[in-house]
Design a protein around this motif. Structure first.
Motif, PDB file in Angstrom:
ATOM      1  N   PRO A  57       0.839  -1.211   0.000  1.00  0.00           N
ATOM      2  CA  PRO A  57       0.000   0.000   0.000  1.00  0.00           C
ATOM      3  C   PRO A  57       0.870   1.256   0.000  1.00  0.00           C
ATOM      4  O   PRO A  57       1.808   1.347   0.793  1.00  0.00           O
ATOM      5  CB  PRO A  57      -0.795  -0.126   1.306  1.00  0.00           C
ATOM      6  N   PRO A  58       0.561   2.212  -0.877  1.00  0.00           N
ATOM      7  CA  PRO A  58       1.386   3.425  -0.949  1.00  0.00           C
ATOM      8  C   PRO A  58       1.208   4.293   0.290  1.00  0.00           C
ATOM      9  O   PRO A  58       0.175   4.244   0.944  1.00  0.00           O
ATOM     10  CB  PRO A  58       0.853   4.144  -2.189  1.00  0.00           C
ATOM     11  N   LYS A  59       2.241   5.084   0.600  1.00  0.00           N
ATOM     12  CA  LYS A  59       2.190   5.930   1.788  1.00  0.00           C
ATOM     13  C   LYS A  59       1.379   7.191   1.511  1.00  0.00           C
ATOM     14  O   LYS A  59       0.688   7.687   2.380  1.00  0.00           O
ATOM     15  CB  LYS A  59       3.619   6.316   2.225  1.00  0.00           C
ATOM     16  N   LYS A  60       1.493   7.724   0.287  1.00  0.00           N
ATOM     17  CA  LYS A  60       0.803   8.973  -0.032  1.00  0.00           C
ATOM     18  C   LYS A  60       0.578   9.044  -1.535  1.00  0.00           C
ATOM     19  O   LYS A  60       1.344   8.483  -2.309  1.00  0.00           O
ATOM     20  CB  LYS A  60       1.691  10.152   0.427  1.00  0.00           C
ATOM     21  N   GLY A  61      -0.476   9.752  -1.925  1.00  0.00           N
ATOM     22  CA  GLY A  61      -0.759   9.906  -3.341  1.00  0.00           C
ATOM     23  C   GLY A  61      -2.017   9.147  -3.716  1.00  0.00           C
ATOM     24  O   GLY A  61      -2.565   8.394  -2.907  1.00  0.00           O
ATOM     25  N   LYS A  62      -2.490   9.397  -4.957  1.00  0.00           N
ATOM     26  CA  LYS A  62      -3.722   8.744  -5.387  1.00  0.00           C
ATOM     27  C   LYS A  62      -3.509   8.010  -6.697  1.00  0.00           C
ATOM     28  O   LYS A  62      -2.774   8.468  -7.567  1.00  0.00           O
ATOM     29  CB  LYS A  62      -4.829   9.786  -5.550  1.00  0.00           C
ATOM     30  N   ILE A  63      -4.165   6.870  -6.800  1.00  0.00           N
ATOM     31  CA  ILE A  63      -4.099   6.101  -8.037  1.00  0.00           C
ATOM     32  C   ILE A  63      -5.528   5.774  -8.451  1.00  0.00           C
ATOM     33  O   ILE A  63      -6.338   5.342  -7.631  1.00  0.00           O
ATOM     34  CB  ILE A  63      -3.285   4.809  -7.836  1.00  0.00           C
ATOM     35  N   TYR A  64      -5.820   6.017  -9.720  1.00  0.00           N
ATOM     36  CA  TYR A  64      -7.165   5.737 -10.225  1.00  0.00           C
ATOM     37  C   TYR A  64      -7.129   4.696 -11.331  1.00  0.00           C
ATOM     38  O   TYR A  64      -6.261   4.736 -12.209  1.00  0.00           O
ATOM     39  CB  TYR A  64      -7.795   6.997 -10.835  1.00  0.00           C
ATOM     40  N   LEU A  65      -8.107   3.782 -11.287  1.00  0.00           N
ATOM     41  CA  LEU A  65      -8.358   2.919 -12.430  1.00  0.00           C
ATOM     42  C   LEU A  65      -9.666   3.427 -13.017  1.00  0.00           C
ATOM     43  O   LEU A  65     -10.727   3.288 -12.396  1.00  0.00           O
ATOM     44  CB  LEU A  65      -8.507   1.453 -11.992  1.00  0.00           C
ATOM     45  N   GLU A  66      -9.591   4.055 -14.169  1.00  0.00           N
ATOM     46  CA  GLU A  66     -10.732   4.777 -14.727  1.00  0.00           C
ATOM     47  C   GLU A  66     -11.311   5.703 -13.651  1.00  0.00           C
ATOM     48  O   GLU A  66     -10.594   6.561 -13.157  1.00  0.00           O
ATOM     49  CB  GLU A  66     -11.766   3.801 -15.297  1.00  0.00           C
ATOM     50  N   ASP A  67     -12.576   5.494 -13.231  1.00  0.00           N
ATOM     51  CA  ASP A  67     -13.158   6.418 -12.258  1.00  0.00           C
ATOM     52  C   ASP A  67     -12.984   5.972 -10.815  1.00  0.00           C
ATOM     53  O   ASP A  67     -13.363   6.674  -9.891  1.00  0.00           O
ATOM     54  CB  ASP A  67     -14.670   6.570 -12.532  1.00  0.00           C
ATOM     55  N   THR A  68     -12.423   4.781 -10.631  1.00  0.00           N
ATOM     56  CA  THR A  68     -12.316   4.257  -9.272  1.00  0.00           C
ATOM     57  C   THR A  68     -10.986   4.632  -8.641  1.00  0.00           C
ATOM     58  O   THR A  68      -9.930   4.422  -9.249  1.00  0.00           O
ATOM     59  CB  THR A  68     -12.406   2.716  -9.299  1.00  0.00           C
ATOM     60  N   GLU A  69     -11.043   5.169  -7.440  1.00  0.00           N
ATOM     61  CA  GLU A  69      -9.785   5.450  -6.757  1.00  0.00           C
ATOM     62  C   GLU A  69      -9.309   4.164  -6.090  1.00  0.00           C
ATOM     63  O   GLU A  69      -9.913   3.674  -5.143  1.00  0.00           O
ATOM     64  CB  GLU A  69      -9.967   6.557  -5.711  1.00  0.00           C
ATOM     65  N   ILE A  70      -8.220   3.610  -6.605  1.00  0.00           N
ATOM     66  CA  ILE A  70      -7.710   2.345  -6.074  1.00  0.00           C
ATOM     67  C   ILE A  70      -7.214   2.534  -4.649  1.00  0.00           C
ATOM     68  O   ILE A  70      -7.432   1.702  -3.781  1.00  0.00           O
ATOM     69  CB  ILE A  70      -6.528   1.817  -6.931  1.00  0.00           C
ATOM     70  N   THR A  71      -6.544   3.644  -4.430  1.00  0.00           N
ATOM     71  CA  THR A  71      -5.881   3.863  -3.146  1.00  0.00           C
ATOM     72  C   THR A  71      -6.842   3.862  -1.963  1.00  0.00           C
ATOM     73  O   THR A  71      -6.440   3.568  -0.848  1.00  0.00           O
ATOM     74  CB  THR A  71      -5.075   5.185  -3.176  1.00  0.00           C
ATOM     75  N   SER A  72      -8.126   4.176  -2.201  1.00  0.00           N
ATOM     76  CA  SER A  72      -9.056   4.183  -1.072  1.00  0.00           C
ATOM     77  C   SER A  72     -10.125   3.097  -1.225  1.00  0.00           C
ATOM     78  O   SER A  72     -11.041   3.015  -0.417  1.00  0.00           O
ATOM     79  CB  SER A  72      -9.729   5.541  -0.957  1.00  0.00           C
ATOM     80  N   ALA A  73     -10.006   2.267  -2.269  1.00  0.00           N
ATOM     81  CA  ALA A  73     -11.053   1.272  -2.539  1.00  0.00           C
ATOM     82  C   ALA A  73     -11.172   0.278  -1.390  1.00  0.00           C
ATOM     83  O   ALA A  73     -10.177  -0.161  -0.827  1.00  0.00           O
ATOM     84  CB  ALA A  73     -10.762   0.544  -3.841  1.00  0.00           C
ATOM     85  N   LYS A  74     -12.422  -0.061  -1.053  1.00  0.00           N
ATOM     86  CA  LYS A  74     -12.644  -1.016   0.041  1.00  0.00           C
ATOM     87  C   LYS A  74     -12.327  -2.439  -0.416  1.00  0.00           C
ATOM     88  O   LYS A  74     -11.684  -3.202   0.284  1.00  0.00           O
ATOM     89  CB  LYS A  74     -14.102  -0.944   0.504  1.00  0.00           C
ATOM     90  N   LYS A  75     -12.838  -2.778  -1.607  1.00  0.00           N
ATOM     91  CA  LYS A  75     -12.661  -4.161  -2.074  1.00  0.00           C
ATOM     92  C   LYS A  75     -11.521  -4.236  -3.071  1.00  0.00           C
ATOM     93  O   LYS A  75     -11.731  -4.304  -4.280  1.00  0.00           O
ATOM     94  CB  LYS A  75     -13.961  -4.670  -2.687  1.00  0.00           C
ATOM     95  N   ILE A  76     -10.318  -4.254  -2.539  1.00  0.00           N
ATOM     96  CA  ILE A  76      -9.141  -4.222  -3.406  1.00  0.00           C
ATOM     97  C   ILE A  76      -9.059  -5.455  -4.286  1.00  0.00           C
ATOM     98  O   ILE A  76      -8.599  -5.404  -5.418  1.00  0.00           O
ATOM     99  CB  ILE A  76      -7.843  -4.021  -2.566  1.00  0.00           C
ATOM    100  N   ASN A  77      -9.588  -6.599  -3.786  1.00  0.00           N
ATOM    101  CA  ASN A  77      -9.476  -7.805  -4.616  1.00  0.00           C
ATOM    102  C   ASN A  77     -10.312  -7.717  -5.884  1.00  0.00           C
ATOM    103  O   ASN A  77      -9.984  -8.336  -6.894  1.00  0.00           O
ATOM    104  CB  ASN A  77      -9.794  -9.073  -3.804  1.00  0.00           C
ATOM    105  N   GLU A  78     -11.367  -6.891  -5.871  1.00  0.00           N
ATOM    106  CA  GLU A  78     -12.145  -6.718  -7.102  1.00  0.00           C
ATOM    107  C   GLU A  78     -11.378  -5.880  -8.115  1.00  0.00           C
ATOM    108  O   GLU A  78     -11.514  -6.068  -9.329  1.00  0.00           O
ATOM    109  CB  GLU A  78     -13.492  -6.067  -6.781  1.00  0.00           C
ATOM    110  N   ILE A  79     -10.584  -4.949  -7.613  1.00  0.00           N
ATOM    111  CA  ILE A  79      -9.767  -4.142  -8.524  1.00  0.00           C
ATOM    112  C   ILE A  79      -8.609  -4.960  -9.074  1.00  0.00           C
ATOM    113  O   ILE A  79      -8.264  -4.873 -10.245  1.00  0.00           O
ATOM    114  CB  ILE A  79      -9.279  -2.879  -7.805  1.00  0.00           C
ATOM    115  N   ARG A  80      -8.044  -5.797  -8.208  1.00  0.00           N
ATOM    116  CA  ARG A  80      -6.913  -6.619  -8.657  1.00  0.00           C
ATOM    117  C   ARG A  80      -7.305  -7.557  -9.798  1.00  0.00           C
ATOM    118  O   ARG A  80      -6.480  -7.908 -10.633  1.00  0.00           O
ATOM    119  CB  ARG A  80      -6.356  -7.428  -7.492  1.00  0.00           C
TER     120      ARG A  80
END
Lengths: 252, 214
Positions: A57-80
């Motif tokens: 998990p990154p310490k700071k900054g934001k990463i988006y997959l299309e409209d979804t913010e990965i960095t704050s996503a609850k269900k990370i396994n769905e993004i993976r």
């Protein structure tokens, strides 16, 4: 913040203990693009990839997959599931055959039935030229074959993009060609790819954009031909030529 | 010696039945317990892993016989009574589980890492990765230690004789105290243990070969 990019990274920071390895990285990737990240060892290139799918998990900054913010996503396994990852050390499951390695994600994660999963696995193995090795176990495959299974496994999940973390670095030189060829085909078929590699020949001929990083920062990014022939920074020139000398341009 | 066996074989065999039953149950449920302990120690949060570590160090640091006595003679003072075989099985499960946890921990840690990362990269949760990727390999690797554990357990189960569970050793002692042929009776008992252990080792070696990953 919605974006039209497939992947967008904003001001990414990461540190291991006291040591800051990423000091504010920003770039984006559009659908169908191949971008290659190069730079000296320990510059944080692999960390970026691991940050994207939050294996680290990154310490700071934001990463988006299309409209979804990965960095704050609850269900990370769905993004993976939507982002393929190809590992330097292959990461194959040793107790499963080549086919089984691909099927397990389809059956356990995508809940596909066994028959469908098997058909798709064979299709993807065929795509990387390994159909006849479907029933071989990882220990029975060469490094290059293992890595192609790794790519097939990522492809089978039908990801929106694939991250490659030094996919040829643990291969004998004569085996890198077969892996690079598969990657080249993928790029030509329009797969979106973010690749960390030292293979300058691949970077130069396949990448839509080359990103040169050093000490946790992007030094220069742009068209690979420009970076190779007329870079803005002297350091870029030095590094690219040093690597080209070391690894050669060819991929036979 | 043969005459002794022929004369008392129903007793020897019923004792053997109890011994094998107690050992199989203890080892199998010990595997279940050991798996949870190992997972708790490796993947649990600080509290869980501290609790597991404490349990392991207490059980490993005290004699099995003492544990058996606490369960059989000690628990009744808290109103918990059980027959000797149940008491034996419970103390053996706990003891074996703790040892198996340590074997499993080693083999889990030798697999975890990059394969678990790869499992998560295709969208598996950590638990799915442990279940479908790590444990199937860890269990295969642990078979040789498990075989060893089973051999120990079949022999240690003779400790149950001190609380009067009618396993093989107890039957031997009862027979010997009836006919006073101590040497021959205990020799028969020893031979039965030996034969049974050789038999089970052969079975486990077979299983090990069968599930080996190329």
């Amino acid at each position: 913040m919605p974006t039209k990019h497939l992947l967008k990274i904003e001001d990414l920071h990461h540190s291991f203990g006291e040591e800051e390895v990423l000091k504010g990285i920003s770039f984006s990737l559009d659908k169908g693009e191949t971008k290659v990240i190069v730079g000296p060892s320990g510059t944080g290139k692999s960390t970026i990839l691991n940050n994207i799918i939050r294996l680290v998990p990154p310490k700071k900054g934001k990463i988006y997959l299309e409209d979804t913010e990965i960095t704050s996503a609850k269900k990370i396994n769905e993004i993976r599931q939507q982002i393929g990852f190809v590992f330097q050390d292959f990461g194959l499951f040793n107790h499963l055959t080549a086919k089984g390695n691909i099927m397990i994600g389809l059956t356990k994660v995508k809940k596909m039935n066994k028959k469908e999963a098997e058909d798709l696995a064979l299709l993807e193995l065929d795509r990387v030229g390994l159909k006849e090795y479907a029933d071989s176990y990882p220990s029975q495959l060469s490094g290059g074959q293992k890595q192609r299974v790794g790519i097939a496994r990522a492809l089978a999940m039908q990801p929106k993009l694939i991250l490659f973390d030094e996919p040829t670095s643990s291969l004998d030189p004569e085996l890198t060609g077969e892996v690079l060829k598969v990657m080249r085909n993928l790029a030509e078929e329009g797969m979106t790819m973010l690749v960390v590699t030292h293979e300058m020949g691949f970077a130069r001929s396949v990448a839509d954009e080359l990103i040169f990083m050093e000490a946790g920062k992007i030094v220069e990014q742009g068209n690979p031909e420009k970076l190779f022939t007329d870079p803005d920074h002297q350091r870029t020139r030095e590094f690219l030529f040093q690597l080209t000398d070391l690894y050669g341009e060819g991929e036979n | 010696m043969l005459e002794i066996f022929m004369e008392y074989y129903p007793l020897f065999l019923s004792g053997l039945g109890v011994t094998v039953f107690v050992t199989l149950i203890s080892c199998s449920l010990g595997t279940v317990l050991g798996t949870f302990l190992a997972l708790g120690k490796i993947y649990g949060n600080k509290l869980v892993s501290a609790v597991v570590r404490t349990i392991i160090s207490i059980i490993r640091g005290t004699p099995l016989l003492v544990q058996l006595f606490i369960i059989y003679y000690g628990l009744p003072s808290w109103g918990i009574n059980m027959d000797p075989i149940t008491a034996a099985i419970i103390s053996f499960i706990i003891n074996s589980g703790v040892y198996q946890a340590e074997y499993l921990r080693g083999s889990i840690q030798s697999i975890s890492g990059s394969q678990l990362k790869a499992a998560q990269s295709i969208g598996m949760t950590k638990w799915q990765g442990i279940r479908h990727i790590v444990l199937p390999q860890a269990f295969r690797r642990v078979i040789p230690s498990w075989t060893n554990e089973f051999i120990y357990m079949i022999k240690y189960s003779s400790l149950a004789y001190v609380i009067g569970a009618r396993e093989l050793m107890t039957e031997g002692k009862l027979i010997a105290s009836r006919n006073y042929q101590f040497f021959d009776v205990y020799l028969v008992v020893a031979l039965i243990y030996l034969i049974v252990i050789i038999f089970f080792v052969a079975i486990f070696n077979r299983i090990e070969k069968k599930v080996t990953i190329p």
